[in-house]
Design a protein around this motif. Sequence first.
Motif, PDB file in Angstrom:
ATOM      1  N   THR A 128     -18.359  13.066   5.629  1.00 34.33           N
ATOM      2  CA  THR A 128     -17.224  13.781   5.063  1.00 34.33           C
ATOM      3  C   THR A 128     -15.959  12.941   5.134  1.00 34.33           C
ATOM      4  O   THR A 128     -15.738  12.215   6.107  1.00 34.33           O
ATOM      5  CB  THR A 128     -17.021  15.142   5.771  1.00 34.33           C
ATOM      6  N   PHE A 129     -15.151  13.041   4.091  1.00 27.67           N
ATOM      7  CA  PHE A 129     -13.808  12.469   4.114  1.00 27.67           C
ATOM      8  C   PHE A 129     -12.834  13.622   4.015  1.00 27.67           C
ATOM      9  O   PHE A 129     -12.945  14.475   3.135  1.00 27.67           O
ATOM     10  CB  PHE A 129     -13.562  11.504   2.956  1.00 27.67           C
ATOM     11  N   GLU A 130     -11.856  13.656   4.919  1.00 30.77           N
ATOM     12  CA  GLU A 130     -10.878  14.742   4.936  1.00 30.77           C
ATOM     13  C   GLU A 130      -9.471  14.173   4.949  1.00 30.77           C
ATOM     14  O   GLU A 130      -9.111  13.408   5.839  1.00 30.77           O
ATOM     15  CB  GLU A 130     -11.107  15.640   6.157  1.00 30.77           C
ATOM     16  N   GLY A 131      -8.702  14.538   3.933  1.00 31.54           N
ATOM     17  CA  GLY A 131      -7.340  14.026   3.819  1.00 31.54           C
ATOM     18  C   GLY A 131      -6.268  15.037   4.157  1.00 31.54           C
ATOM     19  O   GLY A 131      -5.077  14.683   4.169  1.00 31.54           O
ATOM     20  N   GLN A 132      -6.677  16.291   4.450  1.00 30.49           N
ATOM     21  CA  GLN A 132      -5.685  17.334   4.685  1.00 30.49           C
ATOM     22  C   GLN A 132      -5.794  17.980   6.062  1.00 30.49           C
ATOM     23  O   GLN A 132      -4.791  18.203   6.735  1.00 30.49           O
ATOM     24  CB  GLN A 132      -5.827  18.436   3.614  1.00 30.49           C
ATOM     25  N   PRO A 135     -11.933  18.261   9.835  1.00 30.44           N
ATOM     26  CA  PRO A 135     -13.147  18.886   9.301  1.00 30.44           C
ATOM     27  C   PRO A 135     -13.550  20.119  10.115  1.00 30.44           C
ATOM     28  O   PRO A 135     -13.421  20.134  11.346  1.00 30.44           O
ATOM     29  CB  PRO A 135     -14.195  17.776   9.428  1.00 30.44           C
ATOM     30  N   ILE A 183     -11.307  10.546   8.727  1.00 31.08           N
ATOM     31  CA  ILE A 183     -10.137  11.423   8.668  1.00 31.08           C
ATOM     32  C   ILE A 183      -8.893  10.594   8.372  1.00 31.08           C
ATOM     33  O   ILE A 183      -8.632   9.593   9.058  1.00 31.08           O
ATOM     34  CB  ILE A 183      -9.954  12.172  10.007  1.00 31.08           C
ATOM     35  N   ASP A 184      -8.144  10.998   7.374  1.00 31.34           N
ATOM     36  CA  ASP A 184      -6.891  10.317   7.063  1.00 31.34           C
ATOM     37  C   ASP A 184      -5.917  10.502   8.222  1.00 31.34           C
ATOM     38  O   ASP A 184      -5.821  11.592   8.803  1.00 31.34           O
ATOM     39  CB  ASP A 184      -6.292  10.893   5.780  1.00 31.34           C
ATOM     40  N   SER A 231      -8.185  13.496  -2.498  1.00 33.21           N
ATOM     41  CA  SER A 231      -9.365  14.362  -2.471  1.00 33.21           C
ATOM     42  C   SER A 231      -9.977  14.426  -1.077  1.00 33.21           C
ATOM     43  O   SER A 231      -9.746  13.564  -0.239  1.00 33.21           O
ATOM     44  CB  SER A 231     -10.422  13.854  -3.458  1.00 33.21           C
ATOM     45  N   SER A 232     -10.744  15.471  -0.864  1.00 26.73           N
ATOM     46  CA  SER A 232     -11.576  15.610   0.323  1.00 26.73           C
ATOM     47  C   SER A 232     -12.963  16.007  -0.176  1.00 26.73           C
ATOM     48  O   SER A 232     -13.078  16.767  -1.142  1.00 26.73           O
ATOM     49  CB  SER A 232     -11.029  16.685   1.265  1.00 26.73           C
ATOM     50  N   THR A 234     -17.542  16.188   0.888  1.00 26.32           N
ATOM     51  CA  THR A 234     -18.627  16.065   1.854  1.00 26.32           C
ATOM     52  C   THR A 234     -19.907  15.687   1.129  1.00 26.32           C
ATOM     53  O   THR A 234     -20.210  16.230   0.058  1.00 26.32           O
ATOM     54  CB  THR A 234     -18.842  17.395   2.613  1.00 26.32           C
TER      55      THR A 234
END
Length: 295
Positions: A128-132, A135, A183-184, A231-232, A234
């Motif tokens: 997963t990439f999470e920018g906000q 997770p 994670i950003d 964007s975020s 998974t």
Amino acid sequence: MATEPVRIRGIDARVAERGPTALRIAVGGQLRKLREAKRITPAAAGEHIRGSHAKISRLELGRTGYKDRDILDLLTLYGVTEDDQREMFLDLARRANQPGWWHRYNDLLPPWFETYLGLEGAAQTIRTFEGQLVPGLLQTEDYTHAVIEVSHQNAEASRRVELRTKRQEILDVPDGPRLWAVIDEAVLHRPIGGKKVLREQIEHLVEISHKTGVTIQVLPYDAGGHAAAGSSFTMLRFAERELPDIVYLEQLTSALYLDRKEDLQLYREVMDKVAVQAETPERSRDLLAATAKEL
């Protein structure tokens, strides 16, 4: 000479611990192997159960529930004739039809997210990439509560927190999914719930990053622009070779499930790029610890 009855290879009991979706996928995989061993086409199998090749495909991918009549007819077609084998397999199919643990929260869950919960628990790997936000699988209760309060009624908040906490149990299931999160760094400076809640959340990330099967990387500010900007998402990968990866994109009132080869290739490339740009897991842990101390 009579044909030797076909015996079914058992399904690992631990699969059932991962929920009905995982068991449904395993049962479907067994049906496919039985069919292929007899060199029967999906179209012929579908006709045998008064269906189509598309129905066989859905059954073998674990994307639909099982009817006793269909299972018994297919087992007969595939040469599984011993009563104990048929009953064992029928029992597995029935268990795979049972509602998931999240069923008691279905008044809170939109159908598109129920689908995700089942797939998440059945996955072998979750990237997963999470920018906000942090997770969901890595959130503390206080952080989750603060996130939920932004968009939901307080009367529902406690059950929504309970739901997310329950969801995190997949990280403790034997042979459960492995989680790899990028994670950003901006997430570490967004004071969701206030500084204390954020500090405790980051400290939790440090602690859980030591857990077997969990990898956390931080994409630092000084990495500059990156391929996942704005964007975020998974990516779910499954142990069963027939099942394609799935990219999950959550929106405000719906979600997208992408499984086209072109889409998967693009998102794999993006995920690989941000993982390379991000700090290593060890350096990320140091960055997390330093950020927590500053709060």
